[in-house]
Design a protein around this motif. Structure first.
Motif, short mmCIF file in Angstrom:
data_model
loop_
_atom_site.label_atom_id
_atom_site.label_comp_id
_atom_site.label_asym_id
_atom_site.label_seq_id
_atom_site.Cartn_x
_atom_site.Cartn_y
_atom_site.Cartn_z
N LEU A 113 1.01 -1.25 0.07
CA LEU A 113 0.05 0.11 -0.10
C LEU A 113 0.92 1.32 0.19
N THR A 114 2.55 1.31 0.52
CA THR A 114 3.05 2.25 0.89
C THR A 114 3.81 3.00 -1.03
N ILE A 115 4.14 1.23 -1.41
CA ILE A 115 4.25 1.24 -3.04
C ILE A 115 3.25 2.14 -3.59
N ILE A 116 1.81 1.80 -3.83
CA ILE A 116 0.76 2.38 -4.43
C ILE A 116 0.34 3.12 -3.68
N GLU A 154 -9.56 11.02 -3.73
CA GLU A 154 -10.68 9.06 -3.60
C GLU A 154 -9.78 8.27 -2.85
N LEU A 155 -8.93 8.64 -3.85
CA LEU A 155 -7.49 7.51 -3.28
C LEU A 155 -6.57 7.27 -2.69
N ARG A 183 -11.43 -3.82 -1.64
CA ARG A 183 -11.85 -3.65 -2.64
C ARG A 183 -12.45 -2.17 -3.61
N GLY A 184 -12.69 -1.56 -3.12
CA GLY A 184 -13.35 -0.83 -3.03
C GLY A 184 -11.58 0.54 -3.83
N LEU A 185 -10.25 -0.08 -3.13
CA LEU A 185 -9.29 0.72 -3.41
C LEU A 185 -9.10 0.01 -4.95
N LEU A 190 -0.48 -4.20 -7.62
CA LEU A 190 -2.02 -4.84 -7.77
C LEU A 190 -3.02 -5.89 -7.48
N LEU A 191 -1.56 -6.78 -8.10
CA LEU A 191 -2.45 -8.15 -8.29
C LEU A 191 -2.07 -9.02 -6.91
#
Ligand code: SF4
Length: 833
Positions: free
Chosen positions: A392-395, A413-414, A492-494, A513-514
């Motif tokens: 999540l930190t990378i994303i 939003e993200l 799932r929203g993300l 993401l995968l």
């Protein structure tokens, strides 16, 4: 297109055509029961010149497919010539465009494959003294082996199920492989052979199958199929190289070595590495179904796992282990029986070492939730240590850097989802997990009797459910499940919103993401499992177990089905055509009743099921001396351990070592070993103990020493093959009854009782008899072996059930009497050459 091909098959063809630069590629398509191509094998690239060779590799029901690079699908004259040759042989012929989006079916495949029956005469000739088996060194025609081969052939011919108990030395693997291969080749079908141990798998792959390939009149291909997690994932390796901070510092050396190895490894299998990697490192680098984008992965061409899978799809004989087979069957409930789950579709199965069926099926239908299991997933999203990176930190960082200002709304939003919700909440969730599981561990520790430090198991019974402990446990587990559910819903929203990211940024984040998607699925399954655990699930046994270790007391929640018979019938026996179950120990007191009751074979119509019990060809009356000293106290009586030690010492002195001492508990093993090891050393015998070094090394040392005394429990009762002099004495310290307080054992016994049965007679005794027979079977592994078996549990003599144990042994005299007399006879026995 989906009337002709499965999505899997289309993806593979698209991929292969792209690989060939859009030029012509020829495939053989294998059809499922509906005539739909479910697998493709790439046969040739380029010209139609290769077509005759292609047709010889296809069989009735297959389809020869090729693409027209022009996208014009009308068959040429040359195509029509080939189509007519194919049609005459029941082979289909189809033309597709380069994107595999359109298909012209010139000839449809002949889908009703009528099984070519095996000739029993031909099988008989195979095992004759001048037949194919005569190529084996020292081959002797054995009636038992021939009878087994004929029974297997009949099971193939009539889509039957056969249970074959074949005593040691029958040559059962060749007895089932010879007819299985003929069937597979002549009917162009797959046969799956499943084993429990690596030893047997190696024997099949390295010895039996190559022998048959050399001498059989038919050509066939075999493959050893391993589970995904055995293969390194090239995508993950690349990611690890780019983001080493995803791994703890102490793993960096191992990581570098694995990355280097992956460039030169032929098959990318863990067994090809020169060392055993740490579980936690390999787990982050291996292939996993929920973190693989298959043909969309940029490494798909070179992917170790998919290369192996493509290779195995054309094999007619697939060798697997029970765990992989059961995983495939569990998955098949979702994917269907005519598609590729883990294995390609198959309908003929040989289940060797079949006495493990109930245990293997139980473990695959069970669930386990641990503190570490939940935390590990959360820490991959947001790491514990700030210096490390998390998905999540990378994303989050990539979105902050890469999202254009024009998408300000999406950014808000993200980043809100990531920085306000998902990232801080991951840490909160870790805390809830730790608090819940630690509370559980301490409560169970306090609740159960016994010294601290031992493994404890608390079964959730109706009595436990009435305690205040359970009310609190219930509430805490629900709170954790709710928190996990909220979290996965936000994940799932993300993932949904990330689909609106610019294409380039999505591409950059593909891996993250995968992997995040895979973790979401795992956390969701854990939330579901927690809720399942708190409900009174009919037919399941639930328990909490705790274990003390370096990190304090850890708890795990477990649930296992009580009766797997109907599930096995529905998911395996009713779906497959031929099933052969074999082992040296399937019967109890000469009957298959226990196996049939416990695993569901008894639910099959009688006309579909055949049973065959074949004695070992060894001459046990000449080769073995069996004795039970009458003056041994019963295992629970005072003085048992002292008597056990004295008897072991005398027996191994008499045999001059070369002994296995088989125990049922580590506790007793340790005490006896501690008392005897110095005394054995004093008489020049080397004492070896299970657990001191790896099993493989321990056995190697045992063989090398020649006069060693090996103290072992569970894993030495079976699957160990020491031929010749090195093993000449087996001592059974105690009848191998399972611990009656083990949760699953206890719950199964209660269920049998509630159903009107006698749990001891119908369950505990047969289970112990099978293990007892396995232990006994360690001694005589060839016609030339000689040795003694000493049973130091007098219950075989003075309890009514004792007869069932003794009746289950091969035909030989059993000496009972005073110890002095027994040792005198043993001395004589070993004195003979
Ligand atoms: S195809 Fe799947 S398993 Fe293979 S390298 Fe790619 S992600 Fe890994």
């Amino acid at each position: 297109m989906h009337n002709y091909f499965t999505e899997d098959a289309l993806l593979l063809m698209r991929h292969e055509i792209a690989r060939a630069g859009g030029n012509e590629v020829f495939f053989i398509g294998r059809t499922n029961v509906d005539g739909i191509v479910c697998e493709t094998e790439t046969i040739a690239r380029g010209s139609k010149v290769a077509v005759p060779a292609i047709i010889t590799r296809a069989a009735g029901g297959d389809v020869v497919i090729h693409n027209h690079p022009s996208s014009e699908l009308t068959p040429s004259d040359a195509d029509m010539d080939i189509a007519s040759v194919c049609g005459n042989q029941g082979i289909g012929f189809s033309i597709i465009d380069n994107n595999a989006t359109r298909c012209y079916q010139v000839v449809s495949p002949h889908t009703e494959k009528k099984g070519e029956q095996l000739s029993l005469e031909e099988i008989g000739r195979t095992f004759a003294t001048d037949g194919m088996m005569a190529h084996l060194k020292g081959y002797e025609q054995r009636d038992e082996q021939l009878r087994m081969a004929l029974a297997v052939a009949e099971a193939f011919n009539r889509d039957g199920v056969v249970l074959v108990e074949a005593g040691t030395g029958t040559g059962k693997s060749l007895a089932y492989l010879a007819p299985a291969i003929l069937w597979a080749v002549r009917n162009n079908q797959r046969v799956v052979v499943s084993t429990n141990t690596i030893n047997l798998q190696e024997q099949l792959i390295k010895k039996d199958l190559p022998f048959l390939a050399r001498h059989s009149a038919v050509e066939f291909k075999t493959a050893l199929v391993k589970g995904r997690s055995n293969y390194a994932c090239l995508r993950k390796l690349e990611q690890a190289k780019a983001e080493p901070s995803l791994f703890p510092d102490e793993s960096s050396q191992e990581l570098t070595t694995i990355i280097e190895w992956s460039h030169s490894s032929q098959d990318g299998c863990r067994s090809d590495l020169g060392f055993t990697p740490h579980f936690s490192v390999w787990e982050e680098l291996c292939c996993e179904a929920d973190q693989c984008s298959r043909s969309r992965c940029s490494h798909f061409n070179r992917c170790f796992f998919y290369r192996a899978r493509r290779d195995s799809s054309s094999a007619r004989v697939l060798v697997v282990n029970h765990a992989l087979l059961l995983s495939d069957i569990v998955l098949r409930k979702e994917t269907g029986y005519d598609a590729t789950a883990i294995l390609p579709p198959f309908s003929r199965l040989i289940f060797d070492e079949g006495h493990h069926l109930e245990d293997v099926a139980t473990s695959h239908l069970s669930l386990i939730i641990s503190r570490g299991g939940i935390l590990k997933q959360l820490h991959r999203l947001v790491p514990q240590k700030l210096a490390r990176a998390g998905l999540l930190t990378i994303i989050s960082a990539a979105i902050a850097r890469g999202l254009p200002e024009s998408q300000e709304g999406l950014y808000a939003e993200l980043s809100g989802l990531l920085e306000i919700h998902l990232m801080p909440k991951a840490l909160d969730l870790c805390q809830v997990t730790e608090q819940t599981m630690d509370w559980l561990a301490l409560s169970v520790e306090h609740d159960s009797a016994g010294p601290p430090g031992r493994e404890r198991k608390l079964r959730i019974t109706t009595e436990v459910e009435r305690r205040p402990f359970w009310q609190e446990c219930h509430q805490r587990l629900h709170t954790l499940a709710d928190a996990l559910n909220d979290y996965t819903s936000a994940m799932r929203g993300l993932l949904r919103r990330c689909k609106d990211l610019p294409e380039k940024l999505q591409e950059k984040l593909t891996d993250q993401l995968l992997d995040t998607g895979g973790i979401e699925g795992r956390l969701q399954s854990m939330a579901d499992a927690l809720l399942f655990f708190t409900t009174e699930a009919d037919g399941y046994c639930r328990w909490i177990e705790t274990r003390s270790g370096n990190r304090g007391v850890q708890a795990r929640l477990c649930a296992a089905p009580l009766d797997i018979s109907s599930q096995l019938k529905e998911t395996v026996f009713d779906k497959l055509k031929t099933i052969i179950v074999t082992s040296a120990t399937l019967t109890v007191g000469g009957e298959f009743g226990y196996l049939k009751r416990r695993t569901g074979f008894g639910l099959l119509p009688a006309e579909r099921l055949n049973e065959l019990q074949l004695a070992s060809p060894f001459d046990y009356s000449r080769q073995v001396f069996v004795a039970v000293p009458e003056e041994m106290p019963e295992p629970t009586a005072p003085g048992y351990r002292e008597a056990l030690e004295a008897h072991i010492l005398t027996a191994v002195s008499t045999s001059r070592g070369g002994a296995f001492i088989l125990f049922t508990s580590y506790d007793l093993l340790n005490k006896v070993f501690t008392a005897l090891a110095p005394l054995l050393a004093g008489i020049g015998l080397k004492a070896l103990k299970q657990g001191d070094i790896g099993r493989h090394e321990l056995l190697a040392q045992f063989r090398r020493e020649g006069n060693a005394v090996l103290f072992g429990t569970d894993s030495f009762w079976e699957g160990v093959d020491v031929k010749g002099e090195a093993l000449r004495l087996v001592i059974i310290a105690r009848l191998p009854f399972q611990v009656p307080t083990e949760p699953v054992q206890q719950a199964r016994a209660e269920k049998i009782k509630a159903d009107g049965g006698d749990p001891f007679r119908d369950f505990s005794v047969p289970q112990a008899v099978i293990k007892f027979r396995q232990g006994f079977g360690r001694l005589i592994r060839s016609r030339d072996d000689r040795g003694a078996v000493l049973i130091l549990d007098r219950r075989v003599l003075n309890k009514s059930y004792g007869r069932t144990f003794l009746r289950s042994l091969p035909d030989t005299e059993i000496m009972r009497g005073d110890s002095a007399g027994i040792f005198a006879r043993m001395e004589q026995f070993f004195g003979k050459t």
